[in-house]
Each structure stands twice: as C-alpha cells, then as structure tokens.
Design an enzyme around this catalytic site. Structure first.
Site, short mmCIF file in Angstrom:
data_model
loop_
_atom_site.label_atom_id
_atom_site.label_comp_id
_atom_site.label_asym_id
_atom_site.label_seq_id
_atom_site.Cartn_x
_atom_site.Cartn_y
_atom_site.Cartn_z
N GLU A 51 -3.64 -4.42 -7.19
CA GLU A 51 -5.03 -4.13 -6.62
C GLU A 51 -5.80 -5.32 -6.63
O GLU A 51 -6.49 -5.75 -5.48
CB GLU A 51 -5.57 -2.93 -7.20
CG GLU A 51 -4.82 -1.69 -7.42
CD GLU A 51 -5.15 -0.76 -6.47
OE1 GLU A 51 -5.69 -1.20 -5.18
OE2 GLU A 51 -4.93 0.46 -6.35
N TYR A 78 -3.45 -0.57 8.90
CA TYR A 78 -2.54 -1.88 9.49
C TYR A 78 -1.88 -1.40 10.75
O TYR A 78 -1.69 -1.87 11.53
CB TYR A 78 -1.66 -2.24 8.29
CG TYR A 78 -2.30 -2.93 7.09
CD1 TYR A 78 -3.36 -3.77 7.19
CD2 TYR A 78 -1.99 -2.47 5.84
CE1 TYR A 78 -4.18 -4.18 6.07
CE2 TYR A 78 -2.68 -2.74 4.82
CZ TYR A 78 -3.91 -3.93 4.65
OH TYR A 78 -4.48 -4.06 3.89
N HIS A 81 -10.69 0.18 -7.31
CA HIS A 81 -9.50 0.60 -7.99
C HIS A 81 -9.13 -0.17 -8.92
O HIS A 81 -8.98 0.37 -10.15
CB HIS A 81 -8.41 0.63 -6.89
CG HIS A 81 -8.57 1.52 -5.66
ND1 HIS A 81 -7.83 1.62 -4.81
CD2 HIS A 81 -9.54 2.19 -5.29
CE1 HIS A 81 -8.23 2.41 -3.80
NE2 HIS A 81 -9.37 2.85 -4.29
N HIS A 127 -5.01 2.90 3.85
CA HIS A 127 -5.03 1.26 4.31
C HIS A 127 -3.76 1.08 4.78
O HIS A 127 -3.75 0.30 5.64
CB HIS A 127 -5.12 0.53 2.68
CG HIS A 127 -6.37 0.87 1.91
ND1 HIS A 127 -6.36 0.55 0.60
CD2 HIS A 127 -7.72 1.15 2.24
CE1 HIS A 127 -7.56 0.64 0.13
NE2 HIS A 127 -8.31 1.28 1.09
N GLU A 144 -10.39 -1.83 -3.13
CA GLU A 144 -9.43 -2.52 -3.96
C GLU A 144 -10.32 -3.02 -5.26
O GLU A 144 -9.79 -2.76 -6.37
CB GLU A 144 -8.58 -3.65 -3.54
CG GLU A 144 -7.83 -3.30 -2.24
CD GLU A 144 -6.52 -2.07 -2.60
OE1 GLU A 144 -6.60 -1.49 -3.54
OE2 GLU A 144 -5.87 -1.75 -1.39
N GLU A 170 -5.13 4.67 -0.53
CA GLU A 170 -3.94 3.51 -0.16
C GLU A 170 -3.23 4.01 0.94
O GLU A 170 -2.80 3.07 1.76
CB GLU A 170 -2.97 3.60 -1.50
CG GLU A 170 -3.54 2.98 -2.75
CD GLU A 170 -4.27 1.51 -2.75
OE1 GLU A 170 -3.74 0.74 -1.84
OE2 GLU A 170 -5.15 1.18 -3.55
N ASP A 188 0.87 -1.21 -0.11
CA ASP A 188 0.12 0.05 -0.01
C ASP A 188 0.89 1.39 0.01
O ASP A 188 0.50 2.23 -0.76
CB ASP A 188 -1.10 -0.03 1.24
CG ASP A 188 -2.30 -0.70 0.87
OD1 ASP A 188 -2.81 -0.64 -0.03
OD2 ASP A 188 -2.80 -1.46 1.72
#
Length: 341
Positions: free
Chosen positions: A178, A121, A215, A117, A212, A114, A83
């Site tokens: 993606e 995490y 995308h 994302h 994703e 992105e 990402d």
C-alpha cells in the site's frame, strides 16, 4: 488414512465453530483508540470511479505519443494486478486471523476499496482503449515476468498466513504494498497530471493515493501492536524478516521500473520516489527510514498534496471529485409537470 483423519478434524472444527456462542459487533463501545476513527475516515473517503469524468481525458490521450500511451496503460495495468491481489488475498488473509469485529469491518471496507481501485483502472481503459488493446494489455500482465514475480512475492506471504508471526508478516507485506509498491505506477499519472495532461485520470490516482495512505497507516498500527506482543528474540527475528522482504521487493521493483520507464529519462527519479515511499512504509511499521533519498520530483511531490486531495489521515474527498453522475442540462430538464396544476 492421514488425509481422512485431517478431514475429520477439519469437519469437527467447523461443527464446533457453528455450535459455539456467537457475538455481534458492538460499535457503541470503542475497542481501541483508533479503529472507529479509521472507520469514519474510510467512509468519508468513499468514492466510485463512474463519478469521475474520464472522458474529458480523450483529447489529452490523443495528444500523447505512442510510447507515452504504452507507458501509461502499462503502469495502470500493473496497479490493476496488485489491487486485485490485495482485495482478493491480502485483506482476507489478515481478516481471517483478526478476532476483533470492528477491526474486521475496517479491513473489509478497505478490501472493498481495493476492488474499486481495480475497477477504476478498467474504467480508464474502457474510455481510452479499444477492446483489442485492453485484451492485449491483460495478456501483457500475465506475461511480464517482473510484474508476475512481484505478485508471487506478495502472495507467498498472504497464502501462508496461519499463525501470529505469519499474520504480522502479512501485515508488513500489506503495508509495503500500500505504501511503497504501488508508487512505481502512481509516478507517471501524477507526473502528467502535474503538467495539465490526463487530469481526470490523475484525479482517480489522487483518490486512490488518499485511500492507500489511510490503509498503510491503519494496517501499520495493527502491525506495530502485533509486533509488541512478541518476545524480544521474536521481535528481532521478525524485524530481520521485514527488512529481507523489503530488499527483495525493492530489487524486483527497481528492475520493473527500469523496464517500464526505459527511454523516458525518468528511471532514476521513479526509483528515488520508490525509496522515498519505502521509507514511509517503514515509518508506518514503526521502524526507522532505511534509504537515502534525493529530493523527489517537484511535480510528482505536489501531486501528493494538491487541492483536490490532501495526502494525510484526516483528509476528505477532493474538490475535483463529483458525487453523482452528471449530464449536460437540456430544455426538457426545466419542464416540471407537477407545477402545471
């Protein structure tokens, strides 16, 4: 002398760029029959990781074995690297050679997601891991050769996007990233969430999956349009390059998967899942499916289409996503001074 000349040309180009007539994006006119729809859908799907209660996963995390925890945090670490590269290199490489302002706006929004994302995490890591565990995990990212090789293959294309053909190949690379490369990392969180484990973190994966999917479809449409602009011979040349890239990525990804999932008994199921999604990536690019696949693990497949998100284009935020940060109500919350008058 040659270096000086190149610098002079570069400076002149920059001056010419500044002095030309500049246009603004006009959303009142549709530039094509799909970009504004993708903009609207991207905006509908906007979310932030802080609004998902990852702390609810702490009891579940503590019940996992050490091997399960290592696998979980490493698959998310690999996703973090991808990402990061997609947000910092992939999307910008396509934006630079895209003249249409509406398309630039959609790509820019996708690039922002992105980054969100990658941040999500880290939110999971911060909630579940100690500072030392997080530091060790990011060292692992830098030292794991198969993961680094995956990034190198992708960046090799992104860093050499300077004409129409390379722009097409960067679009194809992006679709593979993606719609295919992320899925070795997505498998395990979906697998656990489908068994009632790590559900909040699984909801984050569901939200990311939905992004994703969008995308991959949008950039796939741009790639198809770009491919159709080439001559017959150029089309065949580029198609061959796409399949060469796919095979190179898949070879590395299978090795990466076997390394990550060693001893779990899930290796072949994850590889089958990768091939399933590689076929989806090819479909996004307008090509026929390439891999023969077995039925995907039912728990994971269900994770692609649960109630909390719909894994298709016109989906909206999932039922499990809460807009806003919520806290437990206390007695003081029911005191309204303005009503005392």
């Amino acid at each position: 002398m040659e270096r000086v000349d190149k610098m002079s040309i570069y400076k002149k180009e920059k001056v010419d760029e500044v002095n030309k007539v500049h246009k603004a994006v006009n959303w009142d006119t549709e530039d094509d029959d799909f970009t504004q729809a993708f903009w609207e859908q991207n905006v509908k799907q906007f979310w932030l990781p802080e609004e998902v209660p990852v702390s609810k996963d702490i009891p579940s995390w503590n019940e996992l074995s050490e091997k399960e925890r290592v696998l979980y945090k490493r698959v998310l670490a690999g996703l973090t690297l991808l990402d990061t590269k997609q947000g910092n290199d992939g999307i910008p490489s396509m934006m630079d050679l895209t003249d249409n302002f509406q398309r630039k706006a959609v790509l820019s929004f996708m690039g922002t997601m992105e980054e969100i994302h990658a941040k999500s995490y880290s939110n999971i890591f911060t909630t579940l891991l100690s500072k030392k565990e997080i530091d060790d995990l990011f060292i692992w990212i830098e030292e794991e050769e198969l993961l680094q090789n995956k990034a190198r293959i992708v960046l090799r294309q992104y860093k050499n996007t300077d004409d129409d053909k390379s722009l097409y190949m960067s679009m194809a690379t992006s679709v593979f990233l993606e719609s295919f490369l992320f899925y070795s990392g997505f498998f395990y969180p979906l697998f656990l969430a489908g068994q009632g484990k790590m559900i909040s973190s699984g909801e984050i994966i569901s939200l990311i999956l939905r992004d994703e999917s969008l995308h991959g479809k949008y950039i796939g449409l741009l790639a198809q349009e770009k491919l159709n602009s080439f001559s017959y011979d150029d089309k065949n040349e580029l198609k061959d390059k796409v399949y060469e890239l796919l095979k190179e990525l898949m070879e590395n990804e299978e090795k990466y998967t076997r390394m990550l999932y060693e001893g779990t008994g899930l290796e072949e199921q994850v590889i089958n899942f990768l091939r399933y999604n590689a076929n989806s990536a090819l479909t996004n690019l307008g090509f026929e499916e390439f891999y023969k696949v077995e039925p995907v693990n039912a728990i994971v497949l269900n994770g692609l289409s649960t109630e909390t998100k719909t894994h298709d284009f016109f989906s909206t935020k999932g039922n499990g996503y809460q807009k806003g940060i919520y806290e437990e109500l206390e007695d003081d919350d029911f005191i309204f001074p303005e009503l005392d008058n």
